[in-house]
Design a protein around this motif. Structure first.
Motif, PDB file in Angstrom:
ATOM      1  N   THR A   1     -17.937   4.076 -32.957  1.00 31.10           N
ATOM      2  CA  THR A   1     -17.215   5.333 -33.090  1.00 31.10           C
ATOM      3  C   THR A   1     -16.084   5.425 -32.070  1.00 31.10           C
ATOM      4  O   THR A   1     -16.260   5.103 -30.898  1.00 31.10           O
ATOM      5  N   THR A   2     -14.925   5.870 -32.528  1.00 33.46           N
ATOM      6  CA  THR A   2     -13.772   6.073 -31.645  1.00 33.46           C
ATOM      7  C   THR A   2     -13.936   7.407 -30.933  1.00 33.46           C
ATOM      8  O   THR A   2     -14.180   8.435 -31.572  1.00 33.46           O
ATOM      9  N   ARG A   3     -13.786   7.379 -29.605  1.00 28.33           N
ATOM     10  CA  ARG A   3     -13.802   8.618 -28.832  1.00 28.33           C
ATOM     11  C   ARG A   3     -12.387   9.186 -28.831  1.00 28.33           C
ATOM     12  O   ARG A   3     -11.444   8.508 -28.453  1.00 28.33           O
TER      13      ARG A   3
ATOM     14  N   ASN B   1      -9.435  11.217 -27.437  1.00 31.54           N
ATOM     15  CA  ASN B   1      -8.963  11.726 -26.150  1.00 31.54           C
ATOM     16  C   ASN B   1      -7.444  11.930 -26.218  1.00 31.54           C
ATOM     17  O   ASN B   1      -6.860  11.872 -27.298  1.00 31.54           O
TER      18      ASN B   1
ATOM     19  N   THR C   1      -5.498   9.123 -28.026  1.00 30.14           N
ATOM     20  CA  THR C   1      -5.831   8.846 -29.421  1.00 30.14           C
ATOM     21  C   THR C   1      -4.727   9.354 -30.334  1.00 30.14           C
ATOM     22  O   THR C   1      -4.197  10.442 -30.146  1.00 30.14           O
TER      23      THR C   1
ATOM     24  N   GLU D   1      -7.293   4.314 -31.129  1.00 26.80           N
ATOM     25  CA  GLU D   1      -7.624   4.775 -29.778  1.00 26.80           C
ATOM     26  C   GLU D   1      -6.381   4.990 -28.939  1.00 26.80           C
ATOM     27  O   GLU D   1      -6.288   5.934 -28.188  1.00 26.80           O
TER      28      GLU D   1
END
Length: 159
Positions: free
Chosen positions: A79-81, A83, A86, A104
């Motif tokens: 999963t891409t966090r 922030n 992004t 990302e």
């Protein structure tokens, strides 16, 4: 190669192919600029229930609706966090078929001529057009966006 007439001599001039460098998951990716219509910060995401975890929902960009995909999760289950770095890139698509893909971070526009193609790469996924190395010998994958948006597993976001 493009041939060009200069001072009555024909010379081969390398074609410049602009690509966008991004990180998706832990990997560096190259996306042809002619496949991207826009790059933007992550807008408000409206969840869509009963979909795969990689389908984050829909976004509205100036009245146009796009399905948002976490490509890292789709490909590798990572999963891409989201922030401040992004970004979302919108694919150049026909009306009614808008796709948005989460990255990302954006590493900038590059020229494909800066990279060395690796013809013997072992990544056989259909979404990978080619694999390249940069001058620092870092691995980059070139995204085959047309192949991605034709995959049945990608088009069927419902779980």
């Amino acid at each position: 190669m493009l041939t060009e007439q200069i001072n009555n001599k024909t010379q081969e001039v390398p074609l410049s192919i602009p690509v966008l460098g991004v990180t998706i998951g832990e990997d560096r990716w190259l996306i042809p600029m002619d496949a991207i219509s826009e790059i933007l910060p992550v807008p408000k995401i409206t969840p869509v229930f009963l979909t795969h975890l990689w389908f984050l929902g829909i976004i509205n960009v100036r009245g146009n609706i796009y399905g948002l995909c976490d490509l890292a999760h789709y490909l590798d289950k990572k999963t891409t966090r989201i922030n401040a770095k992004t970004r979302v890139f919108l694919t150049d698509s026909h009306p009614g078929t808008g796709y948005a893909i989460l990255a990302e971070s954006v590493l900038g526009i590059r020229d494909l001529m800066e990279f060395t193609r690796q013809p013997d790469h072992e990544d056989e996924r259909s979404v990978i057009a080619d694999v390249y190395n940069d001058r620092q010998n870092r691995l980059w994958r070139k995204l085959n966006l047309p192949a991605l948006v034709r995959l049945k597993s990608f088009l069927q976001a419902s779980s």
